[in-house]
Design a protein around this motif. Sequence first.
Motif, mmCIF file in Angstrom:
data_model
loop_
_atom_site.group_PDB
_atom_site.id
_atom_site.type_symbol
_atom_site.label_atom_id
_atom_site.label_comp_id
_atom_site.label_asym_id
_atom_site.label_seq_id
_atom_site.Cartn_x
_atom_site.Cartn_y
_atom_site.Cartn_z
ATOM 1 N N UNK A 105 -1.951 4.907 -3.883
ATOM 2 C CA UNK A 105 -1.245 4.263 -2.762
ATOM 3 C C UNK A 105 -0.846 2.827 -3.111
ATOM 4 N N UNK A 146 0.074 9.145 -6.907
ATOM 5 C CA UNK A 146 0.231 8.826 -5.483
ATOM 6 C C UNK A 146 -1.078 8.424 -4.803
ATOM 7 N N UNK A 147 -2.205 8.990 -5.259
ATOM 8 C CA UNK A 147 -3.488 8.719 -4.609
ATOM 9 C C UNK A 147 -3.893 7.261 -4.684
ATOM 10 N N UNK A 193 -4.629 12.063 7.751
ATOM 11 C CA UNK A 193 -5.859 11.858 8.519
ATOM 12 C C UNK A 193 -6.998 11.333 7.651
ATOM 13 N N UNK A 242 -1.058 13.061 -3.715
ATOM 14 C CA UNK A 242 -0.912 12.748 -2.293
ATOM 15 C C UNK A 242 -2.002 13.449 -1.492
ATOM 16 N N UNK A 262 5.990 3.486 1.426
ATOM 17 C CA UNK A 262 6.161 3.763 2.856
ATOM 18 C C UNK A 262 5.860 2.500 3.669
ATOM 19 N N UNK A 263 4.892 1.722 3.217
ATOM 20 C CA UNK A 263 4.565 0.495 3.932
ATOM 21 C C UNK A 263 5.731 -0.492 3.930
ATOM 22 N N UNK A 304 -8.720 -2.351 -6.194
ATOM 23 C CA UNK A 304 -9.071 -1.451 -7.291
ATOM 24 C C UNK A 304 -7.795 -0.830 -7.856
ATOM 25 N N UNK A 309 -5.180 -2.488 -1.654
ATOM 26 C CA UNK A 309 -6.378 -2.104 -2.397
ATOM 27 C C UNK A 309 -6.433 -2.794 -3.761
ATOM 28 N N UNK A 323 -12.001 -2.489 -1.308
ATOM 29 C CA UNK A 323 -11.710 -1.058 -1.160
ATOM 30 C C UNK A 323 -10.656 -0.818 -0.098
ATOM 31 N N UNK A 324 -10.507 -1.786 0.836
ATOM 32 C CA UNK A 324 -9.568 -1.675 1.964
ATOM 33 C C UNK A 324 -9.707 -0.331 2.666
ATOM 34 N N UNK A 380 3.011 4.477 8.695
ATOM 35 C CA UNK A 380 2.627 3.160 8.179
ATOM 36 C C UNK A 380 2.443 3.175 6.667
ATOM 37 N N UNK A 381 1.762 4.197 6.129
ATOM 38 C CA UNK A 381 1.539 4.222 4.673
ATOM 39 C C UNK A 381 1.221 5.620 4.127
ATOM 40 N N UNK A 382 1.672 6.653 4.838
ATOM 41 C CA UNK A 382 1.440 8.073 4.484
ATOM 42 C C UNK A 382 -0.030 8.456 4.600
ATOM 43 N N UNK A 383 -0.894 7.804 3.833
ATOM 44 C CA UNK A 383 -2.338 8.052 3.943
ATOM 45 C C UNK A 383 -3.068 6.929 3.223
ATOM 46 N N UNK A 384 -4.398 6.879 3.407
ATOM 47 C CA UNK A 384 -5.180 5.815 2.771
ATOM 48 C C UNK A 384 -5.521 6.177 1.334
ATOM 49 N N UNK A 385 -5.820 5.151 0.588
ATOM 50 C CA UNK A 385 -6.201 5.264 -0.823
ATOM 51 C C UNK A 385 -7.296 6.319 -1.019
ATOM 52 N N UNK A 386 -7.014 7.307 -1.858
ATOM 53 C CA UNK A 386 -7.989 8.398 -2.025
ATOM 54 C C UNK A 386 -9.131 8.015 -2.962
ATOM 55 N N UNK A 387 -8.888 7.103 -3.885
ATOM 56 C CA UNK A 387 -9.974 6.654 -4.762
ATOM 57 C C UNK A 387 -11.045 5.963 -3.917
ATOM 58 N N UNK A 388 -10.592 5.071 -3.039
ATOM 59 C CA UNK A 388 -11.538 4.383 -2.159
ATOM 60 C C UNK A 388 -12.267 5.373 -1.262
ATOM 61 N N UNK A 398 0.861 -1.190 0.000
ATOM 62 C CA UNK A 398 0.000 0.000 0.000
ATOM 63 C C UNK A 398 0.896 1.239 0.000
ATOM 64 N N UNK A 429 -6.539 2.170 6.193
ATOM 65 C CA UNK A 429 -6.508 1.247 5.050
ATOM 66 C C UNK A 429 -7.072 -0.102 5.508
ATOM 67 N N UNK A 448 0.792 7.943 9.491
ATOM 68 C CA UNK A 448 1.679 8.483 8.470
ATOM 69 C C UNK A 448 2.903 7.588 8.257
#
Lengths: 386, 386
Positions: free
Chosen positions: A235, A232-233, B68, B64, A100-101, A263, A261, B234-235, B256-264, A97, B97, B254
């Motif tokens: 992930x 980047x989005x 949060x 990116x 960074x992970x 998708x 993810x 979608x995780x 762990x993976x910076x942020x979660x998937x934005x598409x999801x 993911x 995620x 942050x």
Amino acid sequence: MNSLSPQHPIRFSARTQDLHPSPIREILAVVDRPGMISFAGGLPSLDSFPQFTLEAMPQHMLQYGASEGEAELRERIAADMQSLGVKCSAEQVLILSGSQQGIDLVAKLFIDPGTPVAVEAPTYLAALQVFRFFGARFVAYDAGAPDLDTWQREKPAFAYAIPTFQNPSGRCLDAGERSALAAACDAGNIPLFEDDPYRDLVYDDCERTPVCARLQQAPWIYQGSFSKSLAPGLRLGYLVASPELMPFLTRLKQAADLHSNRLSQWLVLQQLNNPDRSRQLADLAGHYRQRRDAFDAALRRHFVDLAVWQTPPGGLFFWLTLNRRIDTRQLLPKAIEAGVAFMPGEPFLPMAVDACGQLRLNFSHSSSEDAESGLRILADLVRESI
Amino acid sequence: MNSLSPQHPIRFSARTQDLHPSPIREILAVVDRPGMISFAGGLPSLDSFPQFTLEAMPQHMLQYGASEGEAELRERIAADMQSLGVKCSAEQVLILSGSQQGIDLVAKLFIDPGTPVAVEAPTYLAALQVFRFFGARFVAYDAGAPDLDTWQREKPAFAYAIPTFQNPSGRCLDAGERSALAAACDAGNIPLFEDDPYRDLVYDDCERTPVCARLQQAPWIYQGSFSKSLAPGLRLGYLVASPELMPFLTRLKQAADLHSNRLSQWLVLQQLNNPDRSRQLADLAGHYRQRRDAFDAALRRHFVDLAVWQTPPGGLFFWLTLNRRIDTRQLLPKAIEAGVAFMPGEPFLPMAVDACGQLRLNFSHSSSEDAESGLRILADLVRESI
């Protein structure tokens, strides 16, 4: 309510003491202000992203998936790695993911409190943060010429390296340096953790063969990202590792978020299989090359008497060494007040320093007009500070 | 090559010794075999997933994003939590995620080697695995009637609970039990980690108010998931926490993976804002209620002389206690050979046991025909084993 009774304090883990706010995060929180010119993040250009559509995605991609990732994507990545000279099978690929992970998983695999870890100085600050959080003791080294005596004495659990378009320095190791790094890892049987998020952003001819491809014996983990070459989005990143590490990394991945993810995995596979992919990458590199060159020209106009730098042959950053060793963290609030954001150099160093006089400037996100005016403002502030 | 020289073994972290393959993972690897009837996983029904489209997604969601999570999604979740009685603001929401990630973050926040952690027995096995990996020492407790003396003596760093449609037991705490759990956490100032992935899968009228809503003083973390109510691929999940914990959890996220998937995140927000959402959830629950009832009827036909069970008022699982305490792990290979997969009970227990005579059966994934024939086969195997 939720106020804490002082008699019963919350008992956090010991490592929480090393959980500091990320300097990047704090800066990114202000760069969205209207009018702010940001050289701070490593943000790809918005107009570089492809159009994504889920129209043809099979419905079963919405179900739980394999922790290792989608089989077709793993096969495609293994084939790409083989074409780079890394001998591997799809079973050695783990979808992440975001890369960074990978840093989190590798830290969990190797680091106890006090574990020595070899890192470049400077290096990617979010890697330093995670390694430090798990208790690493840093052994700084030059990735192009590791000192074997130090490694024999310190016995680092692994060596972290960004050999291609390093973050923040922009350096790309040449063939001899890559061989030296591989030989040192082999000599000490030091696992190599090779982080390679920028390899597709190449502007000048240079050696980019993964160092992992030159290893004869040492265990290795190579990781790549789709954040820079796609978006980047999404992930999404991946790691490829020597076989003996895979069972551990796969279990760590499962414990971290079950799987990545699906998708994004499906969308990325469509893009990798797109016959236009290599042309798109060339276009992207061409676009960024123009921005790098405009940025370089603006730097020469405004910083030639203030700093030295190498023109990076790839990646996203210029790394400036000022003629005077000021604390660039103290420069930052003034710059932000003047409408310009950048990354101070100190957080990229594994050892505590008072003032390194270095700063990282991203060139991919700003127009040439913004680069010109932002660098003029920044140069004026540096002149006032020295 | 990559063989290891025995003189220089790889030095893994101490916690890697507690990194075992997941029993679920091993089982899921075989359930895809054609003809296998699986009661093993917690997989939602494939026909329950909505159609997702990215057509209207703004292009900047590919960039990116914030660690949060997306502001609008956080606001929407905070509003939903308030409607459940949990006082919170959007600033207390952290997008994850998937909720497995919340377990990882909470473990990092609290657990050092030897840290006592209060867990139900049985409880979610992947939570036990992560807590154990970070070095937890388990203090088993009854979430409906915690023993205060034990907590005062053991001082657990936090209490993990699944009060609503517990995994694996299916139990839903009533109002009095919820109050008792909240009061115990308050009395000892024990942080409560409330895991609530199944709350929307409700089939019978029962109390579902989060226990966190009843806390007066103790710190708390509540987490929810979109894997069961929308789609696992979608995780995406979220946590909501008392304000003093948020800075730590955000930094951990942050790292762990910076942020979660934005598409999801964007896709989920569209679904939450869909005016048909509550009807869709009711349809989903209706669909699963039928499967539960059919499964219950088949259980009564085949297991009435072999086991006891409670009909779960929600969630995805029946938890069977066999009349004879056999090792259900030894039953599993025979069942898989006969074409039926299930989850043995032993891995759900925080303490090592030789034979618990309990097993978890998922009812959401199988047709009523498969439930009927799978349970008949399983009952025959149990009869042979006891």
